[in-house]
Scaffold this motif. Structure first.
Motif, PDB file in Angstrom:
ATOM      1  N   ALA A  82       0.847  -1.194   0.000  1.00 43.53           N
ATOM      2  CA  ALA A  82       0.000   0.000   0.000  1.00 43.53           C
ATOM      3  C   ALA A  82       0.877   1.237   0.000  1.00 43.53           C
ATOM      4  O   ALA A  82       2.073   1.180   0.281  1.00 43.53           O
ATOM      5  N   THR A  83       0.262   2.378  -0.323  1.00 43.08           N
ATOM      6  CA  THR A  83       0.948   3.665  -0.295  1.00 43.08           C
ATOM      7  C   THR A  83       0.411   4.485   0.877  1.00 43.08           C
ATOM      8  O   THR A  83      -0.801   4.531   1.102  1.00 43.08           O
ATOM      9  N   THR A  84       1.326   5.113   1.606  1.00 39.69           N
ATOM     10  CA  THR A  84       0.953   5.877   2.791  1.00 39.69           C
ATOM     11  C   THR A  84       1.889   7.063   2.970  1.00 39.69           C
ATOM     12  O   THR A  84       3.062   6.982   2.572  1.00 39.69           O
ATOM     13  N   PRO A  85       1.416   8.170   3.541  1.00 37.09           N
ATOM     14  CA  PRO A  85       2.332   9.288   3.836  1.00 37.09           C
ATOM     15  C   PRO A  85       3.363   8.868   4.878  1.00 37.09           C
ATOM     16  O   PRO A  85       3.073   8.048   5.758  1.00 37.09           O
ATOM     17  N   ALA A  86       4.540   9.437   4.814  1.00 32.37           N
ATOM     18  CA  ALA A  86       5.621   9.025   5.715  1.00 32.37           C
ATOM     19  C   ALA A  86       5.275   9.296   7.177  1.00 32.37           C
ATOM     20  O   ALA A  86       5.500   8.445   8.041  1.00 32.37           O
ATOM     21  N   GLY A  87       4.758  10.465   7.464  1.00 33.99           N
ATOM     22  CA  GLY A  87       4.551  10.836   8.859  1.00 33.99           C
ATOM     23  C   GLY A  87       5.879  11.210   9.502  1.00 33.99           C
ATOM     24  O   GLY A  87       6.966  10.990   8.931  1.00 33.99           O
ATOM     25  N   ALA A  88       5.822  11.712  10.730  1.00 35.08           N
ATOM     26  CA  ALA A  88       7.025  12.261  11.372  1.00 35.08           C
ATOM     27  C   ALA A  88       8.070  11.194  11.656  1.00 35.08           C
ATOM     28  O   ALA A  88       9.261  11.383  11.391  1.00 35.08           O
ATOM     29  N   ARG A  89       7.662  10.059  12.210  1.00 33.91           N
ATOM     30  CA  ARG A  89       8.640   9.047  12.641  1.00 33.91           C
ATOM     31  C   ARG A  89       9.397   8.460  11.459  1.00 33.91           C
ATOM     32  O   ARG A  89      10.640   8.404  11.456  1.00 33.91           O
ATOM     33  N   LEU A  90       8.666   8.002  10.436  1.00 37.36           N
ATOM     34  CA  LEU A  90       9.328   7.402   9.282  1.00 37.36           C
ATOM     35  C   LEU A  90      10.073   8.440   8.451  1.00 37.36           C
ATOM     36  O   LEU A  90      11.080   8.120   7.814  1.00 37.36           O
ATOM     37  N   ALA A  91       9.587   9.660   8.471  1.00 45.16           N
ATOM     38  CA  ALA A  91      10.288  10.732   7.749  1.00 45.16           C
ATOM     39  C   ALA A  91      11.688  10.928   8.312  1.00 45.16           C
ATOM     40  O   ALA A  91      12.651  11.133   7.558  1.00 45.16           O
ATOM     41  N   ARG A  92      11.812  10.862   9.640  1.00 39.55           N
ATOM     42  CA  ARG A  92      13.142  10.978  10.257  1.00 39.55           C
ATOM     43  C   ARG A  92      14.023   9.803   9.865  1.00 39.55           C
ATOM     44  O   ARG A  92      15.210   9.959   9.585  1.00 39.55           O
TER      45      ARG A  92
END
Length: 268
Positions: free
Chosen positions: A97-107
């Motif tokens: 699936a596709t999902t926005p990164a969000g803060a934790r995964l973005a880091r």
């Protein structure tokens, strides 16, 4: 060495001579053969069951289990490691699936929190047996057109290199003990709260781009961790421990010199 340790070692030697799935002698027979009490034999067998060498089946007996896979702490793909051990690697894609990164995964991935990520959940197999469940995240921009079928029974790292010209060259990995939750237990075919290893890995390509963050649950009854230990070397080639001791020795000698000079002057 205690009687229990002697019994354990004797049973380990016996296991070496048996095939996987073969029953070991009963506790009564082992008591007679080893010349120890039945309580000692039972305690030794309990320890070997706990360590994954034996499987005790109620009303049937105690059987030799599959040997644990030695997992080296190196940057290798699951598929390569299983092939190296003469096993057939496999995988089943449970979710893509596709999902926005969000803060934790973005880091973790060094991207914007709004960056679209591809989230992939896979069951990893060796000789058709469940070994691990992994959830990996990769920026969608790096893997355009990726489908579930692309990952079925294929190495993700091989796919990255072949289709997307991305070569993984380094990574950072943490490992800690855990137990399986309900979903992990169901996927891996083990009882709830079975001991397991939690691996979290971030990998980097040869261009310096952070490529993936993957969280994997490996069955504790099928894995043991192996590391090659070598002395850490200082810049002059000596081991770090020796260099540090020599440095401290030089500091101590240097600290004594002013004191010696002062004492000499007082005699004048």
């Amino acid at each position: 060495m205690s009687k229990q340790e002697e019994a354990r070692d004797a049973v380990l030697d016996l296991i070496e001579s048996l095939s996987v799935g073969q029953a070991i002698p009963s506790e009564r027979l082992l008591t007679l053969e080893l010349g120890v009490s039945r309580l000692t034999v039972r305690a030794a067998l309990d320890e070997l069951v706990r360590d994954g060498y034996l499987d005790r089946r109620h009303g049937s007996g105690t059987y030799v289990t599959e040997p644990k896979i030695a997992q080296p702490l190196t940057l290798t793909s699951f598929s390569d490691e299983m092939r190296r051990r003469g096993m057939v690697p496999g995988s089943r894609t449970l979710e893509l699936a596709t999902t926005p990164a969000g803060a934790r995964l973005a880091r973790r991935l060094e991207v914007s929190p709004a960056e679209p990520l591809v989230r992939i959940k896979r069951l990893r197999l060796a000789d058709a047996q469940p070994m691990a469940m992994e959830v990996l995240h990769v920026p969608q921009a790096l893997v355009p057109g990726l489908t579930k079928a692309d990952l079925e029974n294929h190495s993700f790292y091989e796919l990255l290199q072949r289709r997307y010209a991305i070569v993984i060259v380094s990574g950072t990995q943490t490992i800690e003990p855990t137990v399986t939750n309900e979903e992990e237990s169901e996927v891996l075919g083990v009882p709830l709260h079975t001991p397991a290893f939690l691996f979290e890995r971030t990998t980097v390509s040869e261009s310096g781009r952070t490529v993936e963050f993957v969280r994997s649950i490996y069955r504790g009854d099928r894995y043991r961790l192996v590391a090659d230990l070598v002395p850490q070397r200082s810049r002059n080639g000596r081991s770090a421990g020796v260099a540090e001791r020599e440095r401290k020795g030089d500091q101590n000698r240097g600290a004594q010199a002013p004191h010696s000079t002062k004492r000499g002057n007082s005699h004048r």
